[in-house]
Scaffold this motif. Structure first.
Motif, short mmCIF file in Angstrom:
data_model
loop_
_atom_site.label_atom_id
_atom_site.label_comp_id
_atom_site.label_asym_id
_atom_site.label_seq_id
_atom_site.Cartn_x
_atom_site.Cartn_y
_atom_site.Cartn_z
N LEU A 26 0.81 -1.21 0.00
CA LEU A 26 0.00 0.00 0.00
C LEU A 26 0.85 1.27 0.00
O LEU A 26 0.33 2.36 -0.26
N GLY A 27 2.14 1.13 0.27
CA GLY A 27 2.99 2.30 0.45
C GLY A 27 3.95 2.58 -0.67
O GLY A 27 4.85 3.42 -0.53
N ARG A 28 3.80 1.91 -1.80
CA ARG A 28 4.69 2.17 -2.94
C ARG A 28 3.88 2.24 -4.23
O ARG A 28 2.77 1.74 -4.32
N ALA A 60 -17.09 1.68 -2.39
CA ALA A 60 -17.41 2.40 -3.63
C ALA A 60 -16.46 1.96 -4.74
O ALA A 60 -16.83 1.92 -5.91
N ALA A 61 -15.23 1.63 -4.35
CA ALA A 61 -14.19 1.27 -5.32
C ALA A 61 -13.06 0.58 -4.57
O ALA A 61 -12.96 0.66 -3.34
N ILE A 62 -12.21 -0.09 -5.33
CA ILE A 62 -11.07 -0.76 -4.72
C ILE A 62 -9.93 -0.82 -5.73
O ILE A 62 -10.16 -1.01 -6.93
N ALA A 63 -8.71 -0.62 -5.23
CA ALA A 63 -7.51 -0.67 -6.07
C ALA A 63 -6.84 -2.03 -5.93
O ALA A 63 -7.01 -2.73 -4.92
N ARG A 150 -14.29 12.39 -6.22
CA ARG A 150 -13.52 12.05 -5.02
C ARG A 150 -13.02 10.62 -5.11
O ARG A 150 -11.86 10.30 -4.79
N CYS A 151 -13.90 9.72 -5.53
CA CYS A 151 -13.53 8.31 -5.67
C CYS A 151 -12.39 8.12 -6.66
O CYS A 151 -11.42 7.41 -6.38
N LEU A 152 -12.47 8.77 -7.83
CA LEU A 152 -11.42 8.63 -8.85
C LEU A 152 -10.07 9.12 -8.32
O LEU A 152 -9.02 8.51 -8.59
N ASP A 157 -4.75 7.80 -6.14
CA ASP A 157 -3.78 7.94 -5.05
C ASP A 157 -3.24 6.59 -4.61
O ASP A 157 -2.03 6.41 -4.42
N HIS A 158 -4.14 5.62 -4.42
CA HIS A 158 -3.72 4.28 -3.98
C HIS A 158 -2.61 3.72 -4.85
O HIS A 158 -1.64 3.13 -4.35
N LEU A 159 -2.76 3.89 -6.16
CA LEU A 159 -1.83 3.26 -7.09
C LEU A 159 -0.47 3.94 -7.12
O LEU A 159 0.49 3.42 -7.68
N TYR A 160 -0.40 5.11 -6.47
CA TYR A 160 0.87 5.81 -6.31
C TYR A 160 1.38 5.67 -4.87
O TYR A 160 2.30 6.38 -4.45
#
Length: 201
Positions: A26-28, A60-63, A150-152, A157-160
């Motif tokens: 989750l941190g990279r 609402a969404a998940i990475a 907001r969701c997008l 953000d998660h993927l970064y």
């Protein structure tokens, strides 16, 4: 769900464990989805599983890194502020940055499946455009306003390697982690119960 219907991906998918703040994935920054992934049964299965996992968690969404997969991909199934349902996925999303002069920030409560329990106010732009690719590698543009915007932003953000906690002050972040410690077991139990009801336990 807004209209009560399950996307076929939820029907097909298996529920995976959701990663929690503090886990390395989750941190990279995640790896790009490449030609070796596009159009494969493995990518289709991952997308199905992400939809199923998001559904049982009432997300609402998940990475992808929230199901412990190091790829730039997220899925979403949610209603916006006007009751319109948005269902889809995007690989390798890049957020269009609007000029500061025209950007309108809105502060609203935000939560995260990987921070089970707490919600904290986070300022986000009320309009967002992400550009990427679909599961076959074709160009894809997704635009959202309000809660969908907001969701997008949250999922990109998660993927970064960024969580909404990283946008909080030290005190708010500490409070959120304390609340998570208190609420986490109950949240995880509700997810498990939902998975059992769907026959995906």
């Amino acid at each position: 769900m807004g209209d009560g219907t399950l996307p076929p991906e939820v029907e097909r998918g298996a529920v995976r464990r959701i990663t929690v703040v503090g886990e390395d994935v989750l941190g990279r920054r995640c790896r790009p989805v490449t030609q070796e992934h596009f159009g494969t049964p493995e990518l289709d299965r991952l997308i199905d599983d992400m939809f199923a996992t998001n559904h049982v968690a009432h997300g609402a969404a998940i990475a992808a890194n929230q199901v412990d997969v190091d790829l730039q991909l997220f899925v979403y199934d949610m209603e916006d502020d006007w009751g319109e349902r948005h269902v889809g996925h995007i690989c390798n999303p890049v957020l269009d940055e609007e000029p500061l002069a025209t950007r309108r920030l809105v502060e609203e409560l935000e939560g995260c499946l990987s921070v089970p329990g707490p919600y904290k106010p986070v300022a986000r732009a009320d309009h967002a455009i992400v550009r990427g690719q679909d599961r076959h590698g074709a160009p894809l543009v997704v635009e959202g306003r309000g809660y969908f915007a907001r969701c997008l932003q949250h999922e990109t953000d998660h993927l970064y390697g960024r969580l909404y906690l990283d946008r909080l002050g030290k005190r708010e972040r500490r409070d959120a982690l304390r609340e998570m410690a208190e609420l986490r077991d109950g949240v995880v139990a509700r997810r498990a119960a939902m998975a059992e009801r769907l026959g995906k336990g």
